[in-house]
Scaffold this motif. Structure first.
Motif, PDB file in Angstrom:
ATOM      1  N   LYS A  12       0.831  -1.213   0.000  1.00  0.00           N
ATOM      2  CA  LYS A  12       0.000   0.000   0.000  1.00  0.00           C
ATOM      3  C   LYS A  12       0.863   1.259   0.000  1.00  0.00           C
ATOM      4  CE  LYS A  12      -3.952  -1.996   2.455  1.00  0.00           C
ATOM      5  NZ  LYS A  12      -4.721  -1.982   3.719  1.00  0.00           N
ATOM      6  N   GLN A  13       1.926   1.243   0.799  1.00  0.00           N
ATOM      7  CA  GLN A  13       2.818   2.398   0.859  1.00  0.00           C
ATOM      8  C   GLN A  13       3.519   2.621  -0.474  1.00  0.00           C
ATOM      9  OE1 GLN A  13       5.274   1.248   4.194  1.00  0.00           O
ATOM     10  NE2 GLN A  13       4.231   2.694   5.556  1.00  0.00           N
ATOM     11  N   ALA A  15       2.423   1.762  -3.430  1.00  0.00           N
ATOM     12  CA  ALA A  15       1.450   2.256  -4.402  1.00  0.00           C
ATOM     13  C   ALA A  15       1.191   3.747  -4.200  1.00  0.00           C
ATOM     14  CB  ALA A  15       0.142   1.472  -4.279  1.00  0.00           C
ATOM     15  N   ALA A  16       1.086   4.178  -2.949  1.00  0.00           N
ATOM     16  CA  ALA A  16       0.848   5.598  -2.663  1.00  0.00           C
ATOM     17  C   ALA A  16       2.048   6.430  -3.081  1.00  0.00           C
ATOM     18  CB  ALA A  16       0.557   5.787  -1.180  1.00  0.00           C
ATOM     19  N   ALA A  17       3.253   5.951  -2.786  1.00  0.00           N
ATOM     20  CA  ALA A  17       4.461   6.678  -3.164  1.00  0.00           C
ATOM     21  C   ALA A  17       4.600   6.752  -4.676  1.00  0.00           C
ATOM     22  CB  ALA A  17       5.685   6.004  -2.555  1.00  0.00           C
ATOM     23  N   ASN A  18       4.270   5.654  -5.362  1.00  0.00           N
ATOM     24  CA  ASN A  18       4.347   5.620  -6.816  1.00  0.00           C
ATOM     25  C   ASN A  18       3.399   6.640  -7.432  1.00  0.00           C
ATOM     26  OD1 ASN A  18       5.066   4.739  -9.392  1.00  0.00           O
ATOM     27  ND2 ASN A  18       3.423   3.234  -9.422  1.00  0.00           N
ATOM     28  N   GLU A  19       2.204   6.746  -6.891  1.00  0.00           N
ATOM     29  CA  GLU A  19       1.218   7.711  -7.391  1.00  0.00           C
ATOM     30  C   GLU A  19       1.727   9.141  -7.208  1.00  0.00           C
ATOM     31  OE1 GLU A  19      -2.115   9.204  -9.151  1.00  0.00           O
ATOM     32  OE2 GLU A  19      -1.535   7.089  -9.000  1.00  0.00           O
ATOM     33  N   GLN A  20       2.245   9.432  -6.029  1.00  0.00           N
ATOM     34  CA  GLN A  20       2.767  10.773  -5.745  1.00  0.00           C
ATOM     35  C   GLN A  20       3.950  11.100  -6.647  1.00  0.00           C
ATOM     36  OE1 GLN A  20       1.407  13.004  -3.593  1.00  0.00           O
ATOM     37  NE2 GLN A  20       2.868  14.471  -4.397  1.00  0.00           N
TER      38      GLN A  20
END
Length: 83
Positions: A12-13, A15-20
Motif C-alpha cells: 500500500k505504501q 502504491a501511494a508513493a508511486n502515485e505521488q
C-alpha cells in the motif's frame, strides 16, 4: 497479494508513493514543455514559466525522481534558450 501484515502495508505504501512520484514527475514535464514553448514563441510570461519549471526540476531532483545532474543539464538547456 502478500499474506503477511507488514508486506501488505508495504504494498500500500509503495502504491501511494508511486502515485505521488508519478504526479510530481508529470507536473515537472508539463512545466518544462510549457516553458520551452513559451521561450520558442518569446511570450511575455516565459520568465515565469521558466522559473516554475526550474523549481519543479529542483523538487524532483531533491526527491530522487531524477538525477541531480539530469536536472542541472535540463535547467541549463532551458536557461540557454532564454538568453
Amino acid at each position: 497479494m502478500p499474506n503477511i501484515k507488514g508486506a501488505i502495508k508495504r504494498v500500500k505504501q509503495s502504491a501511494a508513493a508511486n502515485e505521488q512520484n508519478s504526479q510530481t514527475k508529470a507536473a515537472m514535464r508539463t512545466a518544462m514543455r510549457k516553458a520551452e514553448v513559451a521561450l520558442d514563441n518569446k511570450d511575455e510570461n516565459a520568465a515565469d514559466l521558466l522559473k516554475d519549471a526550474i523549481k519543479k526540476m529542483d523538487t524532483a531532483a531533491r526527491k530522487g525522481l531524477i538525477h541531480k545532474n539530469t536536472a542541472a543539464r535540463q535547467k541549463a538547456r532551458l536557461t540557454k534558450k532564454a538568453q
